[in-house]
Motif scaffolding. Structure first.
Motif, PDB file in Angstrom:
ATOM      1  N   THR A  23       4.868  -9.244 -55.582  1.00 20.94           N
ATOM      2  CA  THR A  23       5.702 -10.087 -54.734  1.00 20.94           C
ATOM      3  C   THR A  23       6.946 -10.507 -55.513  1.00 20.94           C
ATOM      4  O   THR A  23       6.846 -10.941 -56.662  1.00 20.94           O
ATOM      5  CB  THR A  23       4.922 -11.325 -54.285  1.00 20.94           C
ATOM      6  OG1 THR A  23       3.752 -10.901 -53.577  1.00 20.94           O
ATOM      7  CG2 THR A  23       5.772 -12.181 -53.358  1.00 20.94           C
ATOM      8  N   VAL A  24       8.094 -10.383 -54.862  1.00 20.00           N
ATOM      9  CA  VAL A  24       9.369 -10.699 -55.497  1.00 20.00           C
ATOM     10  C   VAL A  24       9.902 -12.010 -54.945  1.00 20.00           C
ATOM     11  O   VAL A  24       9.945 -12.206 -53.728  1.00 20.00           O
ATOM     12  CB  VAL A  24      10.402  -9.590 -55.233  1.00 20.00           C
ATOM     13  CG1 VAL A  24      11.731  -9.910 -55.919  1.00 20.00           C
ATOM     14  CG2 VAL A  24       9.871  -8.243 -55.688  1.00 20.00           C
ATOM     15  N   SER A  25      10.285 -12.903 -55.822  1.00 20.08           N
ATOM     16  CA  SER A  25      10.940 -14.134 -55.395  1.00 20.08           C
ATOM     17  C   SER A  25      12.326 -14.207 -56.032  1.00 20.08           C
ATOM     18  O   SER A  25      12.562 -13.641 -57.089  1.00 20.08           O
ATOM     19  CB  SER A  25      10.110 -15.357 -55.785  1.00 20.08           C
ATOM     20  OG  SER A  25       9.939 -15.408 -57.183  1.00 20.08           O
ATOM     21  N   HIS A  27      16.720 -13.857 -55.494  1.00 19.09           N
ATOM     22  CA  HIS A  27      17.637 -12.891 -54.902  1.00 19.09           C
ATOM     23  C   HIS A  27      17.694 -11.601 -55.714  1.00 19.09           C
ATOM     24  O   HIS A  27      17.909 -11.642 -56.926  1.00 19.09           O
ATOM     25  CB  HIS A  27      19.042 -13.484 -54.820  1.00 19.09           C
ATOM     26  CG  HIS A  27      20.054 -12.513 -54.308  1.00 19.09           C
ATOM     27  ND1 HIS A  27      20.110 -12.111 -52.982  1.00 19.09           N
ATOM     28  CD2 HIS A  27      21.023 -11.811 -54.944  1.00 19.09           C
ATOM     29  CE1 HIS A  27      21.084 -11.243 -52.833  1.00 19.09           C
ATOM     30  NE2 HIS A  27      21.661 -11.035 -54.003  1.00 19.09           N
ATOM     31  N   THR A  28      17.484 -10.488 -55.040  1.00 19.86           N
ATOM     32  CA  THR A  28      17.611  -9.190 -55.686  1.00 19.86           C
ATOM     33  C   THR A  28      18.701  -8.372 -55.016  1.00 19.86           C
ATOM     34  O   THR A  28      18.972  -8.538 -53.832  1.00 19.86           O
ATOM     35  CB  THR A  28      16.292  -8.399 -55.638  1.00 19.86           C
ATOM     36  OG1 THR A  28      15.871  -8.302 -54.273  1.00 19.86           O
ATOM     37  CG2 THR A  28      15.217  -9.088 -56.453  1.00 19.86           C
ATOM     38  N   LYS A  71       7.076   0.080 -50.420  1.00 18.19           N
ATOM     39  CA  LYS A  71       7.627  -1.267 -50.427  1.00 18.19           C
ATOM     40  C   LYS A  71       7.811  -1.773 -49.008  1.00 18.19           C
ATOM     41  O   LYS A  71       7.915  -0.991 -48.063  1.00 18.19           O
ATOM     42  CB  LYS A  71       8.953  -1.307 -51.184  1.00 18.19           C
ATOM     43  CG  LYS A  71      10.080  -0.503 -50.534  1.00 18.19           C
ATOM     44  CD  LYS A  71      11.354  -0.620 -51.342  1.00 18.19           C
ATOM     45  CE  LYS A  71      12.477   0.198 -50.697  1.00 18.19           C
ATOM     46  NZ  LYS A  71      13.758   0.057 -51.453  1.00 18.19           N
ATOM     47  N   SER A  73      10.418  -4.297 -47.544  1.00 15.02           N
ATOM     48  CA  SER A  73      11.583  -5.103 -47.872  1.00 15.02           C
ATOM     49  C   SER A  73      11.549  -6.452 -47.173  1.00 15.02           C
ATOM     50  O   SER A  73      11.982  -7.465 -47.740  1.00 15.02           O
ATOM     51  CB  SER A  73      12.865  -4.346 -47.503  1.00 15.02           C
ATOM     52  OG  SER A  73      12.972  -3.159 -48.256  1.00 15.02           O
ATOM     53  N   LYS A  75       9.009  -8.258 -46.502  1.00 12.05           N
ATOM     54  CA  LYS A  75       8.069  -9.131 -47.216  1.00 12.05           C
ATOM     55  C   LYS A  75       8.413  -9.238 -48.698  1.00 12.05           C
ATOM     56  O   LYS A  75       7.716  -9.931 -49.438  1.00 12.05           O
ATOM     57  CB  LYS A  75       6.648  -8.603 -47.068  1.00 12.05           C
ATOM     58  CG  LYS A  75       6.114  -8.639 -45.644  1.00 12.05           C
ATOM     59  CD  LYS A  75       4.670  -8.162 -45.594  1.00 12.05           C
ATOM     60  CE  LYS A  75       4.126  -8.248 -44.184  1.00 12.05           C
ATOM     61  NZ  LYS A  75       2.714  -7.771 -44.107  1.00 12.05           N
ATOM     62  N   LYS A  76       9.471  -8.537 -49.128  1.00 13.77           N
ATOM     63  CA  LYS A  76       9.874  -8.537 -50.536  1.00 13.77           C
ATOM     64  C   LYS A  76       8.677  -8.190 -51.422  1.00 13.77           C
ATOM     65  O   LYS A  76       8.360  -8.903 -52.390  1.00 13.77           O
ATOM     66  CB  LYS A  76      10.503  -9.861 -50.933  1.00 13.77           C
ATOM     67  CG  LYS A  76      11.762 -10.190 -50.136  1.00 13.77           C
ATOM     68  CD  LYS A  76      12.447 -11.448 -50.629  1.00 13.77           C
ATOM     69  CE  LYS A  76      13.165 -11.214 -51.930  1.00 13.77           C
ATOM     70  NZ  LYS A  76      13.979 -12.375 -52.346  1.00 13.77           N
ATOM     71  N   SER A  77       8.009  -7.124 -51.049  1.00 11.43           N
ATOM     72  CA  SER A  77       6.796  -6.721 -51.763  1.00 11.43           C
ATOM     73  C   SER A  77       6.820  -5.244 -52.114  1.00 11.43           C
ATOM     74  O   SER A  77       7.402  -4.431 -51.394  1.00 11.43           O
ATOM     75  CB  SER A  77       5.555  -7.024 -50.914  1.00 11.43           C
ATOM     76  OG  SER A  77       5.391  -8.412 -50.733  1.00 11.43           O
TER      77      SER A  77
END
Length: 124
Positions: A23-25, A27-28, A71, A73, A75-77
């Motif tokens: 899981t990404v938290s 801003h990317t 991935k 996107s 869910k930013k996962s």
């Protein structure tokens, strides 16, 4: 501040399956690449699978046909489905993300953000 958090590791017998999640938290960059790496104690960090912003994937020869990176996107996962696991797959698995703009593939030098890792142990 970008943070990555892996989950889904564990112990399985050879031939079994596991699904890792990341899981990404924060801003990317929408053009960033994401990848899974693994490392054993005393060894170098090895690229396992990567996916770029367009969804193109690349795999290490040792996992081709057994592992699938994907991935979500929204869910930013990031995920890694691992099938037909072998004892040599035993390692700590890390999720990584690049800053964007270049497809780094399985080169760890291109990745700026790393998770803490999750342990995968495969017994024979």
């Amino acid at each position: 501040q970008v943070q990555l958090a892996e989950s889904g590791g564990g112990s399985v017998q050879a031939g079994g399956s596991l699904r890792l999640s990341c899981t990404v938290s924060g801003h990317t960059d929408p053009h960033s690449c994401m990848a899974w790496f693994r490392q054993v104690p005393g060894g170098e960090r090895e690229g396992v699978a990567a996916i770029d912003s367009d969804g193109s994937t690349s795999y290490a020869d040792s996992v081709e046909g057994r592992f699938t990176i994907s991935k979500d996107s929204a869910k930013k996962s990031l995920y890694l489905q691992m099938n037909d696991l072998r004892p040599e797959d035993t390692a700590t698995y890390y999720c990584a993300a690049s800053r964007g703009g270049v497809n780094w593939g399985l080169n760890p030098l291109g990745y700026s953000y790393w998770g803490q890792g999750t342990q995968v142990t495969v017994s024979s």
